[in-house]
Design an enzyme around this catalytic site. Structure first.
Site, PDB file in Angstrom:
ATOM      1  N   ARG A  93       0.848  -1.194   0.000  1.00  0.00           N
ATOM      2  CA  ARG A  93       0.000   0.000   0.000  1.00  0.00           C
ATOM      3  C   ARG A  93       0.888   1.250   0.000  1.00  0.00           C
ATOM      4  NH1 ARG A  93      -5.114   1.712  -1.073  1.00  0.00           N
ATOM      5  NH2 ARG A  93      -6.087   2.895   0.593  1.00  0.00           N
ATOM      6  N   THR A 120      -9.155   0.548  -9.388  1.00  0.00           N
ATOM      7  CA  THR A 120      -8.522  -0.617  -8.839  1.00  0.00           C
ATOM      8  C   THR A 120      -8.680  -1.767  -9.810  1.00  0.00           C
ATOM      9  OG1 THR A 120      -9.231   0.206  -6.738  1.00  0.00           O
ATOM     10  CG2 THR A 120      -8.660  -2.117  -6.806  1.00  0.00           C
ATOM     11  N   THR A 163      -4.067  -0.746  -7.092  1.00  0.00           N
ATOM     12  CA  THR A 163      -4.880   0.405  -7.478  1.00  0.00           C
ATOM     13  C   THR A 163      -4.071   1.689  -7.577  1.00  0.00           C
ATOM     14  OG1 THR A 163      -6.900   1.609  -6.849  1.00  0.00           O
ATOM     15  CG2 THR A 163      -5.437   1.012  -5.057  1.00  0.00           C
ATOM     16  N   ASN A 200      -6.274   4.212  -7.062  1.00  0.00           N
ATOM     17  CA  ASN A 200      -7.496   4.768  -6.490  1.00  0.00           C
ATOM     18  C   ASN A 200      -8.485   5.138  -7.588  1.00  0.00           C
ATOM     19  OD1 ASN A 200      -9.283   5.364  -4.465  1.00  0.00           O
ATOM     20  ND2 ASN A 200      -8.618   7.476  -4.252  1.00  0.00           N
ATOM     21  N   ASP A 227      -7.848   8.229   0.489  1.00  0.00           N
ATOM     22  CA  ASP A 227      -8.369   7.150   1.335  1.00  0.00           C
ATOM     23  C   ASP A 227      -8.125   7.413   2.826  1.00  0.00           C
ATOM     24  OD1 ASP A 227      -9.552   5.792  -0.681  1.00  0.00           O
ATOM     25  OD2 ASP A 227      -8.062   4.209  -0.827  1.00  0.00           O
ATOM     26  N   SER A 238      -7.726   1.020   3.392  1.00  0.00           N
ATOM     27  CA  SER A 238      -8.183   0.515   2.084  1.00  0.00           C
ATOM     28  C   SER A 238      -9.401  -0.384   2.249  1.00  0.00           C
ATOM     29  CB  SER A 238      -7.046  -0.289   1.453  1.00  0.00           C
ATOM     30  OG  SER A 238      -7.479  -0.911   0.267  1.00  0.00           O
ATOM     31  N   SER A 239     -10.092  -0.601   1.140  1.00  0.00           N
ATOM     32  CA  SER A 239     -11.189  -1.580   1.123  1.00  0.00           C
ATOM     33  C   SER A 239     -10.832  -2.808   0.309  1.00  0.00           C
ATOM     34  CB  SER A 239     -12.433  -0.952   0.487  1.00  0.00           C
ATOM     35  OG  SER A 239     -12.874   0.115   1.258  1.00  0.00           O
ATOM     36  N   GLY A 295     -13.685  -1.233  -6.963  1.00  0.00           N
ATOM     37  CA  GLY A 295     -14.911  -0.465  -6.719  1.00  0.00           C
ATOM     38  C   GLY A 295     -14.978   0.207  -5.363  1.00  0.00           C
ATOM     39  N   GLY A 296     -13.828   0.608  -4.803  1.00  0.00           N
ATOM     40  CA  GLY A 296     -13.835   1.324  -3.519  1.00  0.00           C
ATOM     41  C   GLY A 296     -14.461   0.468  -2.429  1.00  0.00           C
TER      42      GLY A 296
HETATM   43  O1  DON Z   1      -7.901   1.077  -1.505  1.00  0.00           O
HETATM   44  C1  DON Z   1      -9.072   1.300  -1.721  1.00  0.00           C
HETATM   45  O2  DON Z   1      -9.966   0.794  -1.090  1.00  0.00           O
HETATM   46  C2  DON Z   1      -9.464   2.230  -2.852  1.00  0.00           C
HETATM   47  N1  DON Z   1      -8.390   3.102  -3.157  1.00  0.00           N
HETATM   48  C3  DON Z   1      -9.884   1.413  -4.014  1.00  0.00           C
HETATM   49  C4  DON Z   1     -10.386   2.263  -5.130  1.00  0.00           C
HETATM   50  C5  DON Z   1     -11.178   1.544  -6.111  1.00  0.00           C
HETATM   51  O3  DON Z   1     -11.443   0.381  -6.011  1.00  0.00           O
HETATM   52  C6  DON Z   1     -11.712   2.344  -7.231  1.00  0.00           C
HETATM   53  N2  DON Z   1     -12.195   1.450  -8.236  1.00  0.00           N
HETATM   54  N3  DON Z   1     -13.051   1.458  -8.953  1.00  0.00           N
END
Ligand code: DON
Length: 577
Positions: free
Chosen positions: A105, A386, A404, A406, A428, A457-458, A479-480
């Protein structure tokens, strides 16, 4: 009708009846069959990257080697998310049963601090200078440090580092044919990318926008990858690329310095483990919130007969949404980089704690998120782009990797002369702890910005075992925060609803994130009468439906066949042999 024809019709009817009645009514019948591979499989969001991974496996490389090659290839062919300017998590299960999690990360630059993204009035900085776009939005990238650590420690030793990088050098140098999707996406992001000269030149051809079917070359990225092929990650952290990153940052009020790059460290962490109905789940620990939130929800759901409720029923969606509401409340308060903040992991994933949380769920009434607080216990005794890809090799090693930059095209900044798109991972962090961020989410102090810290992070790379302890399926998503919902619902679909990996990933899902108090859903994902029931319970549906993340995964069937699956919500190809 002649007797023969009648017999044939009856036989077809009987076979269809037996076949259809053996399928639970909740199946997403429209899903294609997963891709089959006798020996090995790579499932990623670009065919060229998956093929590069398979080539490495055929050369004798293991799943870790292949995963590195796929990651580098995606940086070339999937620039919206694939990267060397971002970071992520590589979860590995070795054929002998050992597991590990490589945390690469991004780290906040040393100069970053709690209030770096708010002005004197306490207002969030928007646009350039803020946490989502421009030079200050980037954390120190970890991808190459993580990949190099994985290669040195867990690579097969049968392929060289340069073998993993050189196919991508060729792709960047000679170009590849732009798909309709990528050409459209670049055009769609033109206003953002055009603000930064190298992004404008490379991705938008200075306004002569790329069209579907054109060859897309990235000569600067090819040169950067050549240096990395020769010198390893040190080129990026202390070598020529590092100098170029630091110089461009300094010229544009960015925060990342040479010292920050030199101080970046990838970390090996102990994977988080839990169970769901007797299946071991191996997943990502903090600084991801994904593993904890997923295990919390699964623990709460164990108290209900989800299988009998049926996958799309109001009864199931209600308890699922309520469980999510509770664990996302805990996420906002308790989860952060464990090297900086105390994260009560064991308590959060404890089955007894889930029982307490479950007891607050009313089966006929939605809680209001404002009344749902994070769980109360003392922590003192506690010792939005991501992409995910999965690799299973012939020996049975599994890699589940999510990384990712982001947002789509990250901070939109391409570092001058390098072809490297940078992340906007600083977003984040909780930019304003205790007060809503740009998306209405309130987080506590634990995830505040601090120099050297990793943002929460997710990303949820996950591996699920059969009841007798064999690796069964591995998956992850983009997808966050919706990543967590996508992965957990895919796990539920396989375990409770008997779906195969493709059906599990494709099946409609929901997302409930505590705040805002809103149930997100997908187009045609919930029937109008189910929606009516859930509304009568007090759920507030989001104004419009929209995709809830997208996943990729691989399942190993009882005969050892590898089954690859790419979410029908997105592109990508699984390649096996
Ligand atoms: O680390 C994370 O949770 C986010 N930065 C992920 C971002 C993400 O999945 C965007 N994608 N569509």
């Amino acid at each position: 009708m002649k007797l023969g024809a009648l017999r044939q019709t009856l036989a077809i009817f009987l076979v269809s009846f037996i076949f259809l009645s053996s399928i639970p009514s909740s199946f997403a019948l429209s899903s294609p069959d997963p891709v089959r591979g006798k020996n090995a499989m790579v499932a990623s969001q670009h065919e060229l990257a998956s093929r590069i991974g398979v080539d490495i496996l055929k050369k004798g490389g293991n799943a870790v080697d292949a995963a590195i090659a796929v990651g580098i290839a995606l940086a070339v062919v999937y620039p919206e998310a694939g990267n060397i300017g971002g970071g992520g998590f590589m979860l590995v299960r070795f054929k002998d049963g050992r597991t590990t999690a490589i945390d690469y990360r991004e780290m906040a630059p040393k100069a970053a601090h709690r209030d770096v993204f708010v002005d004197e009035k306490g207002e969030l900085t928007r646009g350039e200078g803020g946490s989502t776009v421009g030079y200050r939005a980037s954390g120190v990238p970890g991808t190459l440090a993580g990949f190099e650590m994985a290669f040195k420690k867990y690579g097969s030793g049968k392929v060289k580092w340069s073998d993993l990088i050189d196919p991508s050098v060729r792709l960047a140098e000679n170009g590849y044919v732009l798909t309709h999707r990528l050409a459209q996406l670049l055009y769609g992001y033109r206003e953002w990318l055009a603000k930064y000269p190298d992004s404008n030149r490379i991705f938008l051809r200075d306004g002569k926008y790329y069209q579907e079917g054109e060859n897309f070359k990235q000569p600067e990225l090819a040169e950067t990858l050549k240096r990395i092929s020769k010198d390893g990650a040190k080129d990026f952290y202390t070598g020529k690329t590092a100098q170029m990153v630091a110089a461009d940052m300094a010229a544009n009020k960015g925060l990342i310095t040479l010292e920050d790059l030199k101080n970046y460290v990838a970390k090996e962490r102990v994977p988080l483990k839990g169970t769901y109905r007797g299946h071991e789940i191996v997943t990502m620990p903090p600084p991801s919130s994904g593993g904890i939130v997923m295990l919390q929800v699964l623990n709460m759901l164990e108290g209900y007969d989800v299988r009998s409720m049926g996958s799309g029923s109001s009864a199931k969606l209600h308890v699922l949404a309520e469980a999510m509401r509770r664990s996302f409340a805990d996420r906002a308060e308790y989860m952060a980089d464990p090297d900086f903040a105390e994260v009560p992991v064991a308590k959060l994933i404890d089955k007894k704690y889930a029982e307490e949380r479950r007891s607050t769920i009313d089966l006929n009434k939605a809680s209001a998120s404002k009344d749902v607080k994070f769980g109360s216990f003392s922590t003192s005794s506690e010792g939005t782009e991501t992409t995910h890809y999965t690799v299973v090799d012939a020996e049975g090693n599994l890699v589940s990797n999510t990384y990712t930059i982001n947002d789509l095209y990250g901070s939109r900044v391409t570092i001058k002369g390098t072809g490297v798109l940078m992340n906007d991972e600083m977003d984040d962090f909780a930019a304003r702890p205790g007060r809503p961020n740009l998306f209405g989410l309130v987080q506590g102090e634990r995830n505040k910005v601090e120099g050297g810290k990793r943002p929460l992070s997710s990303m949820t790379p996950t591996i699920v075992m059969t009841k007798d302890g064999k690796p069964w399926f591995a998956l992850g998503a983009r997808g966050g925060p919706r990543i967590i919902s996508a992965v957990m619902q895919s796990v539920i679909n396989v375990i409770d609803h008997d779906m195969n990996i493709q059906q599990a990933i494709d099946s409609p899902r929901i997302h409930m994130q505590w705040l805002p108090d809103e149930l997100a859903y997908e187009m045609y994902g919930i029937s109008p009468d189910t929606m009516k029931i859930l509304t009568s319970y007090g759920h507030n549906f989001a104004q419009r439906p929209g995709n809830i993340a997208s996943a990729t995964g691989i399942m190993i069937d009882k005969d050892g066949i590898r089954l690859g699956a790419i979410d029908s919500r997105s592109d990508g190809v699984a390649v096996g042999y």
